[in-house]
Design a protein around this motif. Structure first.
Motif, PDB file in Angstrom:
ATOM      1  N   TRP A  77       0.033  -0.811   8.582  1.00 29.88           N
ATOM      2  CA  TRP A  77       0.864   0.094   9.214  1.00 29.88           C
ATOM      3  C   TRP A  77       0.196   1.570   9.254  1.00 29.88           C
ATOM      4  N   GLU A 111       3.427  -1.918   4.802  1.00 30.98           N
ATOM      5  CA  GLU A 111       2.562  -2.651   4.986  1.00 30.98           C
ATOM      6  C   GLU A 111       1.284  -1.835   5.103  1.00 30.98           C
ATOM      7  N   GLU A 112       0.185  -2.253   4.523  1.00 34.16           N
ATOM      8  CA  GLU A 112      -1.152  -1.367   4.746  1.00 34.16           C
ATOM      9  C   GLU A 112      -1.573  -1.439   6.105  1.00 34.16           C
TER      10      GLU A 112
END
Length: 75
Positions: A74, A71-72
């Motif tokens: 992260w 996920e972005e």
């Protein structure tokens, strides 16, 4: 990309060295041993290092799902 670019540069250097060695009676400021070494190192790269590019290519294509699972937030 770096592996393939390195192969291209090594091949280019080997081609220049081969041309210089083929020029009969041509004067060169580079010793024959240097030109032979260029050709030998390019051959080594082509046989021992460059094939890794194919494996790296497969790894990149095969890990698309794992990459897209990140996920972005992260990052």
């Amino acid at each position: 990309f770096g592996t393939v670019a390195g192969g291209w540069l090594m091949a280019r250097a080997a081609r220049v060295a081969s041309r210089r060695l083929a020029e009969e009676g041509a004067r060169t400021d580079l010793p024959r041993e240097f030109l032979d070494a260029k050709r030998a190192s390019a051959r080594f790269y082509g046989e021992a290092i460059l094939p890794r590019a194919q494996a790296e290519h497969a790894a990149v294509l095969g890990s698309a799902d794992a990459t897209l699972a990140i996920e972005e937030a992260w990052l």
